[in-house]
Design a protein around this motif. Sequence first.
Motif, PDB file in Angstrom:
ATOM      1  N   ALA A   9       0.764  -1.140  -0.087  1.00  0.00           N
ATOM      2  CA  ALA A   9       0.055   0.176  -0.112  1.00  0.00           C
ATOM      3  C   ALA A   9       0.591   0.841  -0.213  1.00  0.00           C
ATOM      4  CB  ALA A   9      -1.344  -0.230   1.105  1.00  0.00           C
ATOM      5  N   GLY A  10       2.358   1.423  -0.160  1.00  0.00           N
ATOM      6  CA  GLY A  10       3.163   2.120   0.270  1.00  0.00           C
ATOM      7  C   GLY A  10       4.471   1.587  -0.601  1.00  0.00           C
ATOM      8  N   PRO A  11       5.319   2.795  -1.018  1.00  0.00           N
ATOM      9  CA  PRO A  11       6.610   2.418  -0.973  1.00  0.00           C
ATOM     10  C   PRO A  11       7.611   1.913   0.425  1.00  0.00           C
ATOM     11  CG  PRO A  11       5.933   4.847  -0.790  1.00  0.00           C
ATOM     12  CD  PRO A  11       5.281   4.471  -0.778  1.00  0.00           C
ATOM     13  N   LEU A  12       8.889   0.948  -0.193  1.00  0.00           N
ATOM     14  CA  LEU A  12       9.168   0.572   0.300  1.00  0.00           C
ATOM     15  C   LEU A  12      10.457   1.350   1.548  1.00  0.00           C
ATOM     16  CD1 LEU A  12      10.321  -1.690   2.452  1.00  0.00           C
ATOM     17  CD2 LEU A  12      11.966  -2.415   0.144  1.00  0.00           C
ATOM     18  N   LEU A  13      10.853   2.030   2.201  1.00  0.00           N
ATOM     19  CA  LEU A  13      11.579   3.086   2.369  1.00  0.00           C
ATOM     20  C   LEU A  13      12.526   2.634   3.316  1.00  0.00           C
ATOM     21  CD1 LEU A  13       9.151   5.495   3.220  1.00  0.00           C
ATOM     22  CD2 LEU A  13      10.407   5.633   1.003  1.00  0.00           C
ATOM     23  N   ASP A  14      13.662   3.142   3.428  1.00  0.00           N
ATOM     24  CA  ASP A  14      14.881   2.114   3.746  1.00  0.00           C
ATOM     25  C   ASP A  14      15.611   4.132   4.850  1.00  0.00           C
ATOM     26  OD1 ASP A  14      17.217   1.318   5.224  1.00  0.00           O
ATOM     27  OD2 ASP A  14      18.455   0.596   3.499  1.00  0.00           O
ATOM     28  N   ILE A  15      14.977   3.693   5.838  1.00  0.00           N
ATOM     29  CA  ILE A  15      14.922   5.207   7.504  1.00  0.00           C
ATOM     30  C   ILE A  15      16.318   4.430   8.035  1.00  0.00           C
ATOM     31  CG2 ILE A  15      13.806   6.884   8.706  1.00  0.00           C
ATOM     32  CD1 ILE A  15      11.248   5.817   7.125  1.00  0.00           C
ATOM     33  N   SER A  16      16.559   5.900   7.649  1.00  0.00           N
ATOM     34  CA  SER A  16      18.156   5.762   9.371  1.00  0.00           C
ATOM     35  C   SER A  16      17.470   7.158  10.178  1.00  0.00           C
ATOM     36  CB  SER A  16      19.828   5.882   8.382  1.00  0.00           C
ATOM     37  OG  SER A  16      18.899   4.236   7.606  1.00  0.00           O
ATOM     38  N   LEU A  17      18.293   6.752  11.369  1.00  0.00           N
ATOM     39  CA  LEU A  17      17.430   7.797  12.330  1.00  0.00           C
ATOM     40  C   LEU A  17      20.138   8.633  12.722  1.00  0.00           C
ATOM     41  CD1 LEU A  17      16.792  10.246  14.142  1.00  0.00           C
ATOM     42  CD2 LEU A  17      16.249   8.518  15.865  1.00  0.00           C
ATOM     43  N   ILE A  18      19.890   9.585  12.536  1.00  0.00           N
ATOM     44  CA  ILE A  18      21.608   9.810  12.687  1.00  0.00           C
ATOM     45  C   ILE A  18      22.018   9.969  14.451  1.00  0.00           C
ATOM     46  CG2 ILE A  18      23.272  11.312  12.134  1.00  0.00           C
ATOM     47  CD1 ILE A  18      22.835   9.169   9.408  1.00  0.00           C
ATOM     48  N   THR A  19      21.435  10.720  14.594  1.00  0.00           N
ATOM     49  CA  THR A  19      21.467  11.337  15.817  1.00  0.00           C
ATOM     50  C   THR A  19      19.860  11.189  16.884  1.00  0.00           C
ATOM     51  OG1 THR A  19      21.703  13.040  15.863  1.00  0.00           O
ATOM     52  CG2 THR A  19      23.507  11.909  16.023  1.00  0.00           C
ATOM     53  N   GLY A  20      20.258  11.328  17.877  1.00  0.00           N
ATOM     54  CA  GLY A  20      18.636  11.297  18.812  1.00  0.00           C
ATOM     55  C   GLY A  20      17.535  10.712  18.998  1.00  0.00           C
ATOM     56  N   ARG A  21      16.322  10.415  19.296  1.00  0.00           N
ATOM     57  CA  ARG A  21      14.832  10.282  19.020  1.00  0.00           C
ATOM     58  C   ARG A  21      13.457  10.659  18.732  1.00  0.00           C
ATOM     59  NH1 ARG A  21      11.104   8.848  23.363  1.00  0.00           N
ATOM     60  NH2 ARG A  21      10.238   7.153  22.848  1.00  0.00           N
ATOM     61  N   MET A  22      13.267  10.036  17.852  1.00  0.00           N
ATOM     62  CA  MET A  22      11.913   9.549  17.131  1.00  0.00           C
ATOM     63  C   MET A  22      10.511   9.345  17.715  1.00  0.00           C
ATOM     64  SD  MET A  22      11.270  10.727  13.569  1.00  0.00           S
ATOM     65  CE  MET A  22      12.504  11.355  13.229  1.00  0.00           C
ATOM     66  N   THR A  23       9.556  10.160  18.047  1.00  0.00           N
ATOM     67  CA  THR A  23       8.665  10.273  18.403  1.00  0.00           C
ATOM     68  C   THR A  23       7.398   8.840  17.696  1.00  0.00           C
ATOM     69  OG1 THR A  23       7.475  11.848  19.142  1.00  0.00           O
ATOM     70  CG2 THR A  23       9.015  11.453  21.110  1.00  0.00           C
ATOM     71  N   GLU A  24       7.625   9.481  16.547  1.00  0.00           N
ATOM     72  CA  GLU A  24       6.218   8.910  15.623  1.00  0.00           C
ATOM     73  C   GLU A  24       7.109   9.231  14.251  1.00  0.00           C
ATOM     74  OE1 GLU A  24       3.424  12.591  14.977  1.00  0.00           O
ATOM     75  OE2 GLU A  24       3.399  11.589  16.725  1.00  0.00           O
ATOM     76  N   VAL A  25       6.221   8.735  13.395  1.00  0.00           N
ATOM     77  CA  VAL A  25       7.107   8.963  11.938  1.00  0.00           C
ATOM     78  C   VAL A  25       5.565   8.671  11.096  1.00  0.00           C
ATOM     79  CG1 VAL A  25       7.466   6.383  11.747  1.00  0.00           C
ATOM     80  CG2 VAL A  25       8.416   7.970   9.956  1.00  0.00           C
ATOM     81  N   PHE A  26       5.733   9.541  10.219  1.00  0.00           N
ATOM     82  CA  PHE A  26       4.389   9.986   8.735  1.00  0.00           C
ATOM     83  C   PHE A  26       4.599   8.641   7.791  1.00  0.00           C
ATOM     84  CE2 PHE A  26       3.083  12.482  11.879  1.00  0.00           C
ATOM     85  CZ  PHE A  26       2.266  12.296  12.128  1.00  0.00           C
ATOM     86  N   LEU A  27       4.507   7.599   7.258  1.00  0.00           N
ATOM     87  CA  LEU A  27       4.816   6.612   6.163  1.00  0.00           C
ATOM     88  C   LEU A  27       3.472   7.455   4.704  1.00  0.00           C
ATOM     89  CD1 LEU A  27       6.155   3.546   7.457  1.00  0.00           C
ATOM     90  CD2 LEU A  27       7.151   5.717   6.826  1.00  0.00           C
ATOM     91  N   PRO A  28       4.516   7.198   3.480  1.00  0.00           N
ATOM     92  CA  PRO A  28       3.397   7.624   2.799  1.00  0.00           C
ATOM     93  C   PRO A  28       2.609   6.385   2.482  1.00  0.00           C
ATOM     94  CG  PRO A  28       5.218   7.728   1.787  1.00  0.00           C
ATOM     95  CD  PRO A  28       5.279   7.788   3.416  1.00  0.00           C
ATOM     96  N   HIS A  29       1.506   6.656   1.262  1.00  0.00           N
ATOM     97  CA  HIS A  29       0.379   5.412   1.442  1.00  0.00           C
ATOM     98  C   HIS A  29       0.108   6.206  -0.029  1.00  0.00           C
ATOM     99  CE1 HIS A  29      -3.957   6.451   1.791  1.00  0.00           C
ATOM    100  NE2 HIS A  29      -3.092   6.541   3.477  1.00  0.00           N
ATOM    101  N   TRP A  30      -0.864   4.897  -1.120  1.00  0.00           N
ATOM    102  CA  TRP A  30      -1.351   5.190  -2.127  1.00  0.00           C
ATOM    103  C   TRP A  30      -2.637   5.317  -2.531  1.00  0.00           C
ATOM    104  CZ3 TRP A  30       3.186   2.492  -3.471  1.00  0.00           C
ATOM    105  CH2 TRP A  30       2.892   1.022  -3.168  1.00  0.00           C
ATOM    106  N   ILE A  31      -3.242   4.196  -1.049  1.00  0.00           N
ATOM    107  CA  ILE A  31      -4.949   4.047  -1.091  1.00  0.00           C
ATOM    108  C   ILE A  31      -5.909   5.029  -0.476  1.00  0.00           C
ATOM    109  CG2 ILE A  31      -6.265   2.723   0.668  1.00  0.00           C
ATOM    110  CD1 ILE A  31      -4.611   1.200  -1.050  1.00  0.00           C
ATOM    111  N   CYS A  32      -6.927   5.396  -1.527  1.00  0.00           N
ATOM    112  CA  CYS A  32      -8.185   6.014  -1.061  1.00  0.00           C
ATOM    113  C   CYS A  32      -8.270   5.666  -0.104  1.00  0.00           C
ATOM    114  CB  CYS A  32      -9.181   5.880  -2.244  1.00  0.00           C
ATOM    115  SG  CYS A  32     -10.689   7.531  -2.184  1.00  0.00           S
ATOM    116  N   VAL A  33      -8.813   5.947   1.008  1.00  0.00           N
ATOM    117  CA  VAL A  33      -9.114   5.716   2.641  1.00  0.00           C
ATOM    118  C   VAL A  33     -10.760   6.303   2.831  1.00  0.00           C
ATOM    119  CG1 VAL A  33      -7.219   5.866   3.398  1.00  0.00           C
ATOM    120  CG2 VAL A  33      -8.763   7.936   3.670  1.00  0.00           C
ATOM    121  N   ASP A  34     -11.675   6.614   1.354  1.00  0.00           N
ATOM    122  CA  ASP A  34     -13.087   7.190   1.934  1.00  0.00           C
ATOM    123  C   ASP A  34     -14.207   6.023   2.311  1.00  0.00           C
ATOM    124  OD1 ASP A  34     -11.909   9.878   1.501  1.00  0.00           O
ATOM    125  OD2 ASP A  34     -12.131  10.042  -0.499  1.00  0.00           O
ATOM    126  N   ASP A  35     -12.905   4.673   1.652  1.00  0.00           N
ATOM    127  CA  ASP A  35     -13.891   3.783   1.426  1.00  0.00           C
ATOM    128  C   ASP A  35     -13.699   2.735   2.176  1.00  0.00           C
ATOM    129  OD1 ASP A  35     -16.255   4.889  -0.172  1.00  0.00           O
ATOM    130  OD2 ASP A  35     -14.978   4.386  -2.567  1.00  0.00           O
TER     131      ASP A  35
END
Length: 330
Positions: A9-35
Motif C-alpha cells: 500500500a506504499g513504497p518501501l523506504l530505508d530510513i536511518s536516524l543519525i542521532t537522537g530519538r523520534m517519537t513518531e513517523v509518517f509513512l506515505p501510502h497510495w490508498i484512497c481511504v474514503d471507502d
Amino acid sequence: MESRGYRPAGPLLDISLITGRMTEVFLPHWICVDDVRKPLEQFAVLHMDDCGDAVEKVSEVSPSHVKLAEPVFSPRAVLMRAGFPVKVYCNMLLYRTNTAFLTLHVYLIPRDPALQQVNAMDRKESSYGYKVIQKPDPEKSLKMNDYFFLTSDLEAAEVSPKVDGLHTGIKLRYPRGKPNFFEVYVENANRNFSLTLRPDREDQPVWECSVRKGPVHIHFYSFRTKDSLGKIGAATITSDKEMLLNLMNDLKQEELKGFKWFLKNRDVSSGFPQIPVTLLDEADASDLVDLMMKTYSHRAVELTKDIFKQINRNDLVEMFPGTSFGSGYR
C-alpha cells in the motif's frame, strides 16, 4: 506478504536516524481511504531487520500517510489487508515509437515509484526504441482488480489486447512481474487524437489525454518518384532548408551550443569550409540554418546528420528521408 493476508500500500523506504530519538513517523501510502471502514484495522507497516520481517500496527491513518508511534528505524513499507477491493491512485505511463507507423504502449499501474525501477520499464521501452510521452495521471482513485478499457477517437487506431476481434480490458492489480499494457497502433496518423480510459460497464471516463503531433512531424516523410527516363529518385515534401529549421528548433539551448561547437571544431580535411566563428557565436537556430545552407548548400544535410550523432540526438537523425520515416508525438 500475501501469505500473511496483506498487499503493498506504499513504497518501501530505508530510513536511518543519525542521532537522537523520534517519537513518531509518517509513512506515505497510495490508498484512497474514503471507502475504507475502520482504517486502523486495515493498515499495517512492514518492518524488516536482520531477525526477519514483522508487521506492526499503525496509530493513525490520513488520506496520504499512516502514523507509526515509537518507531525503530529499518526498511519499512505500508501494507493493506487483502481480501476486499480498495481504490488506489494510479500512474498512466505512455511510450511511443519514432517510426512511420505510430505505436504507443500505455501502462496503468498503482502509484508506486518502485514499480518503474523493479520492472525497469523505462529502460526496457527505451531499448526497443520507445520514448516517453509525459501526460497527467488520473485525478481520481481507481478500484483494484477492476477491468479498464482504452479507446481512441481516431477510427484508424487499433487498440489491443483483443479477444475474437473485440477489445478486452486490463485488470488493475499490483504487478508481480512485467506489467501488462495497452498497445495503440496507427498506420497513418494524419491528425491529433485522444485516448480515453473507462472502467468496465461504466460510460464515464476516468482519464483522457490528447496525443498531439510534435515539432518533428509528417513534413519529413519522403516518397519515391520516376523521372521521364524511368529512373527512380527521391522527392521530399519540404525543402532541405525547412527540414533543417524544424529539426534545429527541436534542440535545447545547450544542445544548440554543442552543435555549434562541433561545427567550429571540424577537421579541415573533412572538406567542409569553416564558417566564421563570430557569425556562429551569435547565430540562433534560423540564422544557423541560413549560414549552413549558404556555405554548404545540399551538403548541409549530411553535415547536420553527423553532428546530431555527436550530440547524441539520434532520434533527429532518424527523421531524415532515407534514414527512416519518422513522426513525433507528444
